[in-house]
Design a protein around this motif. Sequence first.
Motif, PDB file in Angstrom:
ATOM      1  N   GLY A 287       1.191   4.158  -2.948  1.00 45.44           N
ATOM      2  CA  GLY A 287       1.049   5.580  -2.625  1.00 45.44           C
ATOM      3  C   GLY A 287       2.216   6.386  -3.157  1.00 45.44           C
ATOM      4  O   GLY A 287       2.040   7.440  -3.779  1.00 45.44           O
TER       5      GLY A 287
ATOM      6  N   GLN B 227      -7.315   4.377  -3.062  1.00 46.80           N
ATOM      7  CA  GLN B 227      -7.267   4.839  -1.663  1.00 46.80           C
ATOM      8  C   GLN B 227      -8.137   3.986  -0.752  1.00 46.80           C
ATOM      9  O   GLN B 227      -7.712   3.586   0.333  1.00 46.80           O
ATOM     10  CB  GLN B 227      -7.708   6.296  -1.582  1.00 46.80           C
TER      11      GLN B 227
ATOM     12  N   ALA C   5       0.839  -1.202   0.000  1.00 47.95           N
ATOM     13  CA  ALA C   5       0.000   0.000   0.000  1.00 47.95           C
ATOM     14  C   ALA C   5       0.874   1.252   0.000  1.00 47.95           C
ATOM     15  O   ALA C   5       0.615   2.208  -0.743  1.00 47.95           O
ATOM     16  CB  ALA C   5      -0.923  -0.014   1.215  1.00 47.95           C
ATOM     17  N   ALA C   6       1.921   1.241   0.809  1.00 47.40           N
ATOM     18  CA  ALA C   6       2.810   2.395   0.880  1.00 47.40           C
ATOM     19  C   ALA C   6       3.515   2.617  -0.454  1.00 47.40           C
ATOM     20  O   ALA C   6       3.646   3.752  -0.927  1.00 47.40           O
ATOM     21  CB  ALA C   6       3.836   2.198   1.998  1.00 47.40           C
TER      22      ALA C   6
ATOM     23  N   CYS D  80      -6.488   0.656  -0.111  1.00 49.07           N
ATOM     24  CA  CYS D  80      -5.373   0.720   0.840  1.00 49.07           C
ATOM     25  C   CYS D  80      -5.877   0.945   2.269  1.00 49.07           C
ATOM     26  O   CYS D  80      -5.361   0.354   3.219  1.00 49.07           O
ATOM     27  CB  CYS D  80      -4.391   1.810   0.442  1.00 49.07           C
TER      28      CYS D  80
ATOM     29  N   MET E 288      -8.277   6.839  -8.501  1.00 51.45           N
ATOM     30  CA  MET E 288      -7.539   7.153  -7.271  1.00 51.45           C
ATOM     31  C   MET E 288      -8.387   6.869  -6.031  1.00 51.45           C
ATOM     32  O   MET E 288      -7.887   6.389  -5.019  1.00 51.45           O
ATOM     33  CB  MET E 288      -7.094   8.628  -7.264  1.00 51.45           C
TER      34      MET E 288
ATOM     35  N   PHE F 283       2.093   6.771  -7.022  1.00 53.79           N
ATOM     36  CA  PHE F 283       1.145   7.761  -7.536  1.00 53.79           C
ATOM     37  C   PHE F 283       1.582   9.184  -7.206  1.00 53.79           C
ATOM     38  O   PHE F 283       1.324  10.108  -7.957  1.00 53.79           O
ATOM     39  CB  PHE F 283      -0.267   7.477  -7.013  1.00 53.79           C
ATOM     40  N   THR F 284       2.253   9.367  -6.075  1.00 55.68           N
ATOM     41  CA  THR F 284       2.758  10.691  -5.732  1.00 55.68           C
ATOM     42  C   THR F 284       3.782  11.146  -6.767  1.00 55.68           C
ATOM     43  O   THR F 284       3.734  12.275  -7.268  1.00 55.68           O
ATOM     44  CB  THR F 284       3.411  10.671  -4.332  1.00 55.68           C
TER      45      THR F 284
END
Length: 312
Positions: free
Chosen positions: A240, A282, A236-237, A285, A278, A243-244
């Motif tokens: 993240g 989210q 999950a991290a 996650c 997105m 996508f950042t």
Amino acid sequence: MSLLTIVVPCYNEEAALPLFYDEISRTIDDFKNTEPDLSFELLFIDDGSKDRTIEIIKELRAGDERVHYVSFSRNFGKEAGIYAGLENAAGDYVVIMDADLQDPPSLLPEMYAAVTREGYDTAATRRVTRQGEPPVRSFFARQFYKIMNSVTDLEIMDGARDYRIMTRTMVNAVLGMKEYNRFTKGIYSWVGFKTKWIDYENRERVAGETKWNFWKLLLYSIEGFVGFTTAPLTIAAVIGLFFTLAAFIMIVFIIIRTLIYGDPTSGWPSMICIMVFMGGVQLFCIGLVGEYLAKTYLETKNRPIYIAREKE
Ligand code: UDP
Ligand code: MG
């Protein structure tokens, strides 16, 4: 003199129990010829059965002093049954065996030899065939073992049964793992010890029905993941982070494009797609994190693994 305890978790096994008892008595008698110094204890765990299971166990006990039992206040599941069995076993060696004769008692001498003469701490069994099982279930089971073995550093054997013999030292180690969400296959692997694997052909249960269905197996496999790996949280991290970074690149691209070509408004449909996508990622996650949080919540309550109504 040493004592071998055979733990038998039973849930609605009225049809299979008499057959099981006949078969296991015969095996024990055969043992007498080769191992005169070995005595036996049969420990039945009645997991809140709704049929005549407990009456049958009591009848067996009336005629055979080797028979003992623990009866639960309700159905706590097989994992709890195994825990109760290990906790109440008096033996120097403990065997876990199903009541439906899918775990052939004929393997017992080989298993016993492994822990007494060959220097192993435990001998476990696995099915080499999944005959008589729906293909979809076999497929998912295989995938489960594959993923589990690649994301955790545990080694969990495909096709491993709960049927195994353990020395007292290993039993105590397993009892030391007091978690409420028990995934015994993971626990055996986690505690370590020298394991001998014995293969055998799958066989059908003698009577009654399996207590598993697809949904229960799916939940059980999630239990396995959450109990023995935090890899999904890391994934999950990583998602993240990915996508950042992607967003950052897109921002730079759009600023430069706007400076060069101006700002014609367009791209609403694509924006909606991205937003929904997105949102999905989210929620997924957060769900993952929630799964771990839920398990943590249940563990911190420190509830007993089982409650016994009767014990003898
Ligand atoms: N069992 C139990 N509690 C449960 C479900 C099953 O003690 O909630 C026992 C059941 O009586 C049997 C063993 O666990 O002795 C294995 O169950 P089953 O044969 O249904 O599983 P399978 O062999 O299909 O994996
Ligand atoms: Mg079975």
